[in-house]
Every structure is written in structure tokens, then in C-alpha cells.
Motif scaffolding. Structure first.
Motif, PDB file in Angstrom:
ATOM      1  N   ASP A 230      -2.063 -21.592 -31.049  1.00 16.15           N
ATOM      2  CA  ASP A 230      -1.225 -22.630 -30.441  1.00 16.15           C
ATOM      3  C   ASP A 230      -1.513 -22.761 -28.951  1.00 16.15           C
ATOM      4  OD1 ASP A 230       0.041 -23.105 -32.843  1.00 16.15           O
ATOM      5  OD2 ASP A 230       1.949 -22.170 -32.266  1.00 16.15           O
ATOM      6  N   LYS A 231      -1.506 -23.999 -28.467  1.00 17.62           N
ATOM      7  CA  LYS A 231      -1.606 -24.284 -27.032  1.00 17.62           C
ATOM      8  C   LYS A 231      -0.167 -24.411 -26.523  1.00 17.62           C
ATOM      9  CE  LYS A 231      -6.111 -25.039 -27.124  1.00 17.62           C
ATOM     10  NZ  LYS A 231      -7.064 -24.088 -26.667  1.00 17.62           N
ATOM     11  N   ILE A 232       0.149 -23.654 -25.483  1.00 16.53           N
ATOM     12  CA  ILE A 232       1.511 -23.641 -24.959  1.00 16.53           C
ATOM     13  C   ILE A 232       1.507 -23.748 -23.439  1.00 16.53           C
ATOM     14  CG2 ILE A 232       2.398 -22.229 -26.863  1.00 16.53           C
ATOM     15  CD1 ILE A 232       2.468 -19.866 -24.765  1.00 16.53           C
ATOM     16  N   ARG A 233       2.699 -23.898 -22.888  1.00 16.23           N
ATOM     17  CA  ARG A 233       2.978 -23.755 -21.462  1.00 16.23           C
ATOM     18  C   ARG A 233       4.083 -22.719 -21.387  1.00 16.23           C
ATOM     19  NH1 ARG A 233       1.214 -26.894 -17.849  1.00 16.23           N
ATOM     20  NH2 ARG A 233       3.101 -27.318 -16.682  1.00 16.23           N
ATOM     21  N   PHE A 234       3.970 -21.806 -20.424  1.00 17.68           N
ATOM     22  CA  PHE A 234       4.953 -20.728 -20.360  1.00 17.68           C
ATOM     23  C   PHE A 234       5.268 -20.341 -18.927  1.00 17.68           C
ATOM     24  CE2 PHE A 234       1.079 -18.452 -19.720  1.00 17.68           C
ATOM     25  CZ  PHE A 234       1.394 -17.260 -19.084  1.00 17.68           C
ATOM     26  N   ALA A 235       6.387 -19.642 -18.772  1.00 19.64           N
ATOM     27  CA  ALA A 235       6.768 -19.055 -17.489  1.00 19.64           C
ATOM     28  C   ALA A 235       6.916 -17.562 -17.714  1.00 19.64           C
ATOM     29  CB  ALA A 235       8.085 -19.650 -17.008  1.00 19.64           C
ATOM     30  N   ALA A 236       6.577 -16.789 -16.689  1.00 15.39           N
ATOM     31  CA  ALA A 236       6.667 -15.329 -16.800  1.00 15.39           C
ATOM     32  C   ALA A 236       7.157 -14.739 -15.482  1.00 15.39           C
ATOM     33  CB  ALA A 236       5.311 -14.734 -17.166  1.00 15.39           C
ATOM     34  N   THR A 237       7.733 -13.550 -15.584  1.00 18.55           N
ATOM     35  CA  THR A 237       8.167 -12.801 -14.410  1.00 18.55           C
ATOM     36  C   THR A 237       7.573 -11.404 -14.474  1.00 18.55           C
ATOM     37  OG1 THR A 237      10.159 -11.975 -15.506  1.00 18.55           O
ATOM     38  CG2 THR A 237      10.377 -14.030 -14.264  1.00 18.55           C
ATOM     39  N   SER A 238       7.639 -10.725 -13.353  1.00 16.40           N
ATOM     40  CA  SER A 238       7.209  -9.338 -13.289  1.00 16.40           C
ATOM     41  C   SER A 238       8.355  -8.521 -12.727  1.00 16.40           C
ATOM     42  CB  SER A 238       5.995  -9.194 -12.373  1.00 16.40           C
ATOM     43  OG  SER A 238       5.671  -7.825 -12.208  1.00 16.40           O
ATOM     44  N   GLN A 239       8.729  -7.484 -13.466  1.00  7.74           N
ATOM     45  CA  GLN A 239       9.785  -6.602 -12.992  1.00  7.74           C
ATOM     46  C   GLN A 239       9.383  -5.168 -13.318  1.00  7.74           C
ATOM     47  OE1 GLN A 239      13.711  -7.326 -14.593  1.00  7.74           O
ATOM     48  NE2 GLN A 239      14.615  -6.712 -12.655  1.00  7.74           N
ATOM     49  N   ASP A 240       9.324  -4.350 -12.296  1.00  5.96           N
ATOM     50  CA  ASP A 240       8.913  -2.950 -12.451  1.00  5.96           C
ATOM     51  C   ASP A 240       7.560  -2.823 -13.137  1.00  5.96           C
ATOM     52  OD1 ASP A 240      11.332  -2.122 -11.264  1.00  5.96           O
ATOM     53  OD2 ASP A 240      12.357  -2.163 -13.199  1.00  5.96           O
ATOM     54  N   GLY A 241       6.642  -3.733 -12.820  1.00  9.99           N
ATOM     55  CA  GLY A 241       5.298  -3.678 -13.379  1.00  9.99           C
ATOM     56  C   GLY A 241       5.172  -4.203 -14.801  1.00  9.99           C
TER      57      GLY A 241
ATOM     58  N   PHE B 182       5.324  -7.424 -17.307  1.00 10.57           N
ATOM     59  CA  PHE B 182       5.250  -8.883 -17.317  1.00 10.57           C
ATOM     60  C   PHE B 182       5.976  -9.399 -18.549  1.00 10.57           C
ATOM     61  CE2 PHE B 182       1.626  -7.495 -14.808  1.00 10.57           C
ATOM     62  CZ  PHE B 182       1.844  -8.216 -13.646  1.00 10.57           C
ATOM     63  N   THR B 183       6.896 -10.337 -18.321  1.00 16.47           N
ATOM     64  CA  THR B 183       7.742 -10.839 -19.397  1.00 16.47           C
ATOM     65  C   THR B 183       7.719 -12.356 -19.424  1.00 16.47           C
ATOM     66  OG1 THR B 183       9.206  -8.933 -19.127  1.00 16.47           O
ATOM     67  CG2 THR B 183      10.082 -10.804 -20.346  1.00 16.47           C
ATOM     68  N   VAL B 184       7.478 -12.923 -20.610  1.00 16.54           N
ATOM     69  CA  VAL B 184       7.546 -14.366 -20.794  1.00 16.54           C
ATOM     70  C   VAL B 184       9.027 -14.742 -20.876  1.00 16.54           C
ATOM     71  CG1 VAL B 184       7.032 -16.281 -22.370  1.00 16.54           C
ATOM     72  CG2 VAL B 184       5.306 -14.526 -21.937  1.00 16.54           C
ATOM     73  N   THR B 185       9.419 -15.691 -20.033  1.00 24.25           N
ATOM     74  CA  THR B 185      10.822 -16.111 -19.986  1.00 24.25           C
ATOM     75  C   THR B 185      11.057 -17.487 -20.595  1.00 24.25           C
ATOM     76  OG1 THR B 185      10.490 -16.996 -17.758  1.00 24.25           O
ATOM     77  CG2 THR B 185      11.300 -14.723 -17.940  1.00 24.25           C
ATOM     78  N   GLU B 186       9.964 -18.245 -20.788  1.00 26.06           N
ATOM     79  CA  GLU B 186      10.080 -19.588 -21.359  1.00 26.06           C
ATOM     80  C   GLU B 186       8.777 -19.954 -22.030  1.00 26.06           C
ATOM     81  OE1 GLU B 186      10.822 -24.179 -19.804  1.00 26.06           O
ATOM     82  OE2 GLU B 186      11.341 -22.505 -18.497  1.00 26.06           O
ATOM     83  N   ILE B 187       8.881 -20.630 -23.169  1.00 21.63           N
ATOM     84  CA  ILE B 187       7.700 -21.125 -23.895  1.00 21.63           C
ATOM     85  C   ILE B 187       7.969 -22.567 -24.300  1.00 21.63           C
ATOM     86  CG2 ILE B 187       6.279 -20.955 -25.974  1.00 21.63           C
ATOM     87  CD1 ILE B 187       6.770 -17.961 -26.011  1.00 21.63           C
ATOM     88  N   GLN B 188       6.981 -23.425 -24.061  1.00 19.02           N
ATOM     89  CA  GLN B 188       7.036 -24.823 -24.502  1.00 19.02           C
ATOM     90  C   GLN B 188       5.712 -25.172 -25.165  1.00 19.02           C
ATOM     91  OE1 GLN B 188       7.737 -27.400 -21.172  1.00 19.02           O
ATOM     92  NE2 GLN B 188       9.678 -26.459 -20.635  1.00 19.02           N
ATOM     93  N   ALA B 189       5.765 -26.038 -26.142  1.00 18.53           N
ATOM     94  CA  ALA B 189       4.524 -26.541 -26.749  1.00 18.53           C
ATOM     95  C   ALA B 189       3.788 -27.374 -25.718  1.00 18.53           C
ATOM     96  CB  ALA B 189       4.838 -27.376 -27.976  1.00 18.53           C
ATOM     97  N   ALA B 190       2.474 -27.220 -25.627  1.00 20.21           N
ATOM     98  CA  ALA B 190       1.675 -28.011 -24.707  1.00 20.21           C
ATOM     99  C   ALA B 190       1.602 -29.444 -25.217  1.00 20.21           C
ATOM    100  CB  ALA B 190       0.282 -27.433 -24.560  1.00 20.21           C
ATOM    101  N   GLN B 191       1.510 -30.379 -24.305  1.00 23.29           N
ATOM    102  CA  GLN B 191       1.502 -31.788 -24.716  1.00 23.29           C
ATOM    103  C   GLN B 191       0.176 -32.419 -24.447  1.00 23.29           C
ATOM    104  OE1 GLN B 191       4.884 -33.899 -23.295  1.00 23.29           O
ATOM    105  NE2 GLN B 191       6.277 -32.306 -23.906  1.00 23.29           N
TER     106      GLN B 191
END
Length: 108
Positions: free
Chosen positions: A86-97, A99-108
Motif C-alpha cells: 500500500d502507498k500511504i502518507r503518515f506522521a510519526a514521532t520520536s520519544q525516548d529513541g 519511533f511511533t506512527v501516529t497517523e496513517i492515510q491512504a495516498a491519493q
């Protein structure tokens, strides 16, 4: 004359101090809470471990170059939305080393 001088002095002090508290304040401009999304391709979904492997573009918010890597996810239900390829768009954060995906959307 003395009263005039005091009035001028008082007016000058008020002017130098800026607007008084009694004046209505102008509202601050709204902050943009827009999340910056990164393009990626899902390489692997590991629901049992709560992880996703993504081949992603540059993640500017994390100062990370394009690469393929494993991320944890904020919510395991996110993994039900995607599959390898799947092709997606995502947001991620880093906390204490981590990496966590916080949002996923289908790519358009």
C-alpha cells in the motif's frame, strides 16, 4: 503651568508603557496544528508485535532521510487499515529513541 507639566508627563508615561490593561486585547493568530505527512510504501505489517515496516521519504519533523525502517504504532487498530504494498502518507514521532506512527492515510 505645574498641572500642565504633570499632565504631559503622565501622558508621556502612559504612551511609553504601551496599551493599558483596560483596552481590549487583539486575539492572537490561531496556531496551525497541521501535521506534516510523509509519503511511504508499506513493506510489512506485524499486527502481533504492533509494528509496521515502511519505505519512506524524508521525515522533516524528525530530521530523518529517506529509508526503510520499522515503526511502532500509536494504536494497533491502524494496522488493520493497511497491507504490504500500500502507498500511504503518515506522521510519526520520536520519544525516548522509539519511533511511533501516529497517523496513517491512504495516498491519493
Amino acid at each position: 503651568m505645574k498641572n500642565s507639566l504633570l499632565t504631559i508627563l503622565a501622558a508621556a508615561m502612559c504612551f511609553a508603557a504601551g496599551p493599558s490593561i483596560a483596552q481590549p486585547a487583539t486575539p492572537a493568530p490561531a496556531q496551525s496544528a497541521q501535521v506534516q505527512l510523509t509519503d511511504a510504501e508499506v513493506r510489512k505489517v506485524d499486527k502481533s508485535a504492533g509494528k509496521i515496516t515502511l519505505k519512506h521519504g524524508e521525515i522533516k519533523s524528525l530530521d530523518m532521510p529517506p529509508m526503510t525502517m520499522v515503526f511502532g504504532v500509536k494504536d494497533a487498530a491502524m494496522l488493520d487499515q493497511v497491507k504490504a504494498g500500500d502507498k500511504i502518507r503518515f506522521a510519526a514521532t520520536s520519544q525516548d529513541g522509539k519511533f511511533t506512527v501516529t497517523e496513517i492515510q491512504a495516498a491519493q
